[in-house]
Design an enzyme around this catalytic site. Structure first.
Site, mmCIF file in Angstrom:
data_model
loop_
_atom_site.group_PDB
_atom_site.id
_atom_site.type_symbol
_atom_site.label_atom_id
_atom_site.label_comp_id
_atom_site.label_asym_id
_atom_site.label_seq_id
_atom_site.Cartn_x
_atom_site.Cartn_y
_atom_site.Cartn_z
ATOM 1 N N HIS A 19 2.177 4.205 -18.608
ATOM 2 C CA HIS A 19 3.447 3.621 -19.060
ATOM 3 C C HIS A 19 4.435 4.712 -19.453
ATOM 4 C CE1 HIS A 19 2.241 -0.727 -19.426
ATOM 5 N NE2 HIS A 19 1.094 -0.131 -19.171
ATOM 6 N N ASP A 109 9.618 -1.284 -22.241
ATOM 7 C CA ASP A 109 8.388 -1.565 -21.502
ATOM 8 C C ASP A 109 8.112 -3.067 -21.484
ATOM 9 O OD1 ASP A 109 5.509 -1.693 -20.919
ATOM 10 O OD2 ASP A 109 5.537 0.460 -21.307
ATOM 11 N N THR A 131 6.254 -1.701 -15.162
ATOM 12 C CA THR A 131 5.460 -0.562 -14.682
ATOM 13 C C THR A 131 4.443 -1.023 -13.627
ATOM 14 O OG1 THR A 131 3.913 -0.888 -16.495
ATOM 15 C CG2 THR A 131 5.670 0.718 -16.850
ATOM 16 N N GLN A 328 -2.472 15.348 -11.593
ATOM 17 C CA GLN A 328 -2.786 14.577 -10.386
ATOM 18 C C GLN A 328 -1.813 14.851 -9.234
ATOM 19 O OE1 GLN A 328 -4.620 10.738 -10.521
ATOM 20 N NE2 GLN A 328 -2.839 9.805 -9.577
ATOM 21 N N HIS A 343 -8.275 3.990 -7.968
ATOM 22 C CA HIS A 343 -8.423 2.659 -8.579
ATOM 23 C C HIS A 343 -7.200 1.790 -8.284
ATOM 24 C CE1 HIS A 343 -5.646 4.499 -11.306
ATOM 25 N NE2 HIS A 343 -5.769 3.613 -12.259
ATOM 26 N N TRP A 346 -0.816 1.292 -10.620
ATOM 27 C CA TRP A 346 0.461 1.290 -9.889
ATOM 28 C C TRP A 346 1.068 2.689 -9.760
ATOM 29 C CZ3 TRP A 346 2.351 -0.642 -5.986
ATOM 30 C CH2 TRP A 346 3.708 -0.585 -5.695
ATOM 31 N N ASN A 347 0.980 3.492 -10.833
ATOM 32 C CA ASN A 347 1.526 4.852 -10.714
ATOM 33 C C ASN A 347 0.771 5.633 -9.653
ATOM 34 O OD1 ASN A 347 3.522 5.093 -13.054
ATOM 35 N ND2 ASN A 347 1.695 4.231 -14.000
ATOM 36 N N GLU A 351 2.176 7.276 -6.308
ATOM 37 C CA GLU A 351 2.042 8.726 -6.118
ATOM 38 C C GLU A 351 1.393 9.015 -4.762
ATOM 39 O OE1 GLU A 351 -0.063 9.924 -9.683
ATOM 40 O OE2 GLU A 351 1.601 9.242 -10.931
ATOM 41 N N GLN A 368 -4.595 -3.906 -10.158
ATOM 42 C CA GLN A 368 -5.148 -3.039 -9.113
ATOM 43 C C GLN A 368 -5.653 -3.767 -7.863
ATOM 44 O OE1 GLN A 368 -7.863 -0.834 -11.606
ATOM 45 N NE2 GLN A 368 -6.174 -0.202 -12.948
HETATM 46 C C1 UDX Z 1 -2.723 1.105 -15.875
HETATM 47 C C2 UDX Z 1 -2.579 0.164 -14.652
HETATM 48 O O1 UDX Z 1 -3.604 0.146 -13.782
HETATM 49 C C3 UDX Z 1 -1.256 0.366 -13.992
HETATM 50 O O2 UDX Z 1 -1.152 -0.308 -12.775
HETATM 51 C C4 UDX Z 1 -0.263 -0.121 -14.971
HETATM 52 O O3 UDX Z 1 0.976 -0.280 -14.443
HETATM 53 C C5 UDX Z 1 -0.319 0.829 -16.130
HETATM 54 O O4 UDX Z 1 -1.609 0.775 -16.711
HETATM 55 P P1 UDX Z 1 -3.721 3.538 -15.362
HETATM 56 O O5 UDX Z 1 -5.046 2.899 -15.207
HETATM 57 O O6 UDX Z 1 -3.604 4.657 -16.292
HETATM 58 O O7 UDX Z 1 -2.598 2.474 -15.711
HETATM 59 O O8 UDX Z 1 -3.312 4.022 -13.888
HETATM 60 P P2 UDX Z 1 -1.974 4.516 -13.248
HETATM 61 O O9 UDX Z 1 -0.909 3.505 -13.342
HETATM 62 O O10 UDX Z 1 -2.320 4.941 -11.891
HETATM 63 O O11 UDX Z 1 -1.516 5.771 -14.117
HETATM 64 C C6 UDX Z 1 -2.285 6.915 -14.286
HETATM 65 C C7 UDX Z 1 -1.375 8.112 -14.433
HETATM 66 O O12 UDX Z 1 -2.151 9.190 -14.926
HETATM 67 C C8 UDX Z 1 -0.743 8.575 -13.111
HETATM 68 O O13 UDX Z 1 0.617 8.810 -13.262
HETATM 69 C C9 UDX Z 1 -1.494 9.863 -12.785
HETATM 70 O O14 UDX Z 1 -0.710 10.841 -12.166
HETATM 71 C C10 UDX Z 1 -1.940 10.341 -14.142
HETATM 72 N N1 UDX Z 1 -3.196 11.117 -14.050
HETATM 73 C C11 UDX Z 1 -4.356 10.521 -13.679
HETATM 74 C C12 UDX Z 1 -3.143 12.453 -14.343
HETATM 75 O O15 UDX Z 1 -2.096 13.009 -14.646
HETATM 76 N N2 UDX Z 1 -4.307 13.163 -14.268
HETATM 77 C C13 UDX Z 1 -5.479 12.632 -13.912
HETATM 78 O O16 UDX Z 1 -6.477 13.368 -13.882
HETATM 79 C C14 UDX Z 1 -5.515 11.246 -13.605
#
Ligand code: UDX
Length: 451
Positions: A19, A109, A131, A328, A343, A346-347, A351, A368
């Site tokens: 977020h 948010d 998000t 990442q 997984h 969404w981020n 990406e 997801q």
């Molecule tokens: C969760 C949900 O799955 C997501 O869809 C929702 O909108 C927000 O909450 P999360 O499980 O953390 O989020 O996944 P994701 O949305 O993919 O965000 C993870 C973030 O962490 C990404 O921006 C990624 O770049 C970052 N990350 C992940 C790192 O910087 N390093 C890592 O080793 C792993």
């Protein structure tokens, strides 16, 4: 622009990695266009934010020392955040009231619906930020509208909703398919729709080209503006000051180690494995992932946050690098990475799309499953694993999917589509692109109200 003519947007993020990243990016994009932008998030997480072009302010969730982990339950946490958060958010507005840059818009948010009341209290603009994808948010909206009711029957053939392909039970967000598992999150998600008519904009971290049918369908219903992908501009071949990384990491990264390791691997040879910041992967599943990676006979980097202790020692051997957290984007952008086992948060999905890396979707919960479905069927930039009757992805299945993406029958098409979506993503945030235009329109309106 004179200092006192600048608009000031306060961007309020829920304190989780997935977020904070898009909210901070949005603030940086506004700042790059001359607005003053300030990110507000909780005391406990604000110290992880390093932004040079954006201001940072703490608000309180009532758990300043330890954050979410200190709360007795999700319900208690969200309730406390609403009560204490509203007060401390209002304090920030008051703080700037007699300055050269009074706040004239709150972007908040979508888990923090109460922030609109603070905007109304001060008679300033209020905008909601999704998000999740617009598609996933439209599913929640349809529930609020009573188009379908929960629980959804597992035997349903498909749910047909405007602007979306038919969705089977396993394609639905887990909060919809299994509403009893996370009632507090579902309630927070559904709450915002009741106040839609009070909101000036609905922003979404996505871009029009990616969800074009859905965007057309929603236009009459939401004041929707797609403003993504909210990924640091350096990764989208743009140069915006202070935007070479997200600038907020809740854990310490081992990026140097990853980059050095990747530098020694051939182009497109490495599998990058990550399940984001929140997923809790069962030991049995971890073992199967390890088996699948070993069987693939390819080098891999595995981000095993919180799960390192469940891995057998020496798992990676020569072939694998297991880390607890990394940058990442730096890893995904490396030329040695050829496949992303994700997984489908969404981020992470955005990406992967923005950097053109073919994906294997291993969805866990929340939005997801739907993201994984679209990755495979709509955008065709990867494949989604099939789980067995115990809900586990076997090593054989994972290995099969990795092969498919890296050199199977579909791999060429997947690589072509990945490259295509990367170009669309870059274009949308470049000058004249759809998201860039939407951000400019927003800024114009903010400045007009100032005059
Ligand atoms: C969760 C949900 O799955 C997501 O869809 C929702 O909108 C927000 O909450 P999360 O499980 O953390 O989020 O996944 P994701 O949305 O993919 O965000 C993870 C973030 O962490 C990404 O921006 C990624 O770049 C970052 N990350 C992940 C790192 O910087 N390093 C890592 O080793 C792993």
């Amino acid at each position: 622009m004179e200092e006192n003519q600048r608009g000031h947007v306060l961007v309020v993020a829920y304190p989780a990695q997935g977020h904070i990243n898009p909210h901070l990016q949005f603030a940086k994009r506004l700042a790059s266009k001359g607005l003053k932008a300030t990110l507000a998030t909780t005391h406990y997480t604000v110290k992880s934010v390093q932004a040079t072009t954006v201001g940072v302010e703490p608000i309180s969730d009532g758990f300043d020392k330890g954050g979410f982990k200190q709360a007795p339950s999700v319900e208690a946490y969200l309730q406390s955040f609403e009560q204490v958060g509203s007060r401390t958010l209002a304090d920030i507005i008051v703080k700037y009231q007699n300055s050269d840059t009074p706040v004239n818009c709150i972007v908040y948010d979508s888990l923090l619906s109460w922030a609109i009341d603070v905007a109304k209290q001060f008679d300033i603009y209020g905008a909601l930020m999704f998000t999740n994808s617009a598609s996933v948010c439209s599913i929640y909206w349809q529930i609020h509208q009573g188009v379908f009711t929960l629980p959804v029957k597992q035997e349903i053939e498909a749910v047909s909703l405007p602007g979306l392909p038919p969705l089977g039970y396993s394609d639905l967000p887990s909060f919809v398919a299994q509403p009893a598992n996370h009632p507090a999150y579902l309630a927070a998600i559904l709450e915002k729709w009741g106040i839609l008519n009070e909101i000036d904009w609905v922003f979404c971290n996505s871009f029009e080209e990616l969800e074009s049918e859905l965007v057309k369908t929603m236009l009459g219903h939401w004041p929707l503006k797609m403003v993504g992908p909210l990924v640091p501009s350096a990764y989208l071949d743009q140069q915006i000051e202070g935007d070479s990384a997200y600038g907020a990491s809740l854990w310490k990264s081992t990026s140097d180690q990853c980059t050095k390791w990747l530098d020694r691997k051939p182009e497109n040879s490495v599998i990058y494995v990550s399940f984001g910041s929140m997923a809790n992967i069962a030991s049995k599943q971890i073992e199967e992932i390890a088996r699948g990676l070993k069987a693939s006979n390819r080098p891999f980097i595995w981000v095993a946050r919180d799960t390192e202790n469940k891995l057998s020692p020496g798992l990676g051997g020569e072939a694998g690098l297991v880390v607890s957290w990394c940058n990442q984007l730096e890893v995904l952008a490396h030329q040695s990475v050829g496949c992303y086992v994700t997984h489908c948060g969404w981020n992470s999905t955005l990406e992967g799309l923005s950097l053109g890396v073919p994906m294997v979707g291993v969805p866990q919960w929340s939005d997801q499953p739907t993201n994984a479905k679209f990755t495979e069927d709509l955008w065709k930039v990867g494949v989604r694993v099939k789980k067995n009757e115990e809900g586990i992805v076997t090593g054989e299945e994972l290995n099969k999917c990795i092969k498919e993406v890296m050199d199977g029958e579909k791999s060429e098409e997947i690589k072509r589509n990945s490259a295509k979506w990367r170009e669309f993503a870059k274009k949308s945030v470049s000058v004249g692109g759809s998201s860039d235009g939407n951000i400019n329109e927003f800024i114009e309106k903010i400045l007009k109200r100032e005059e």
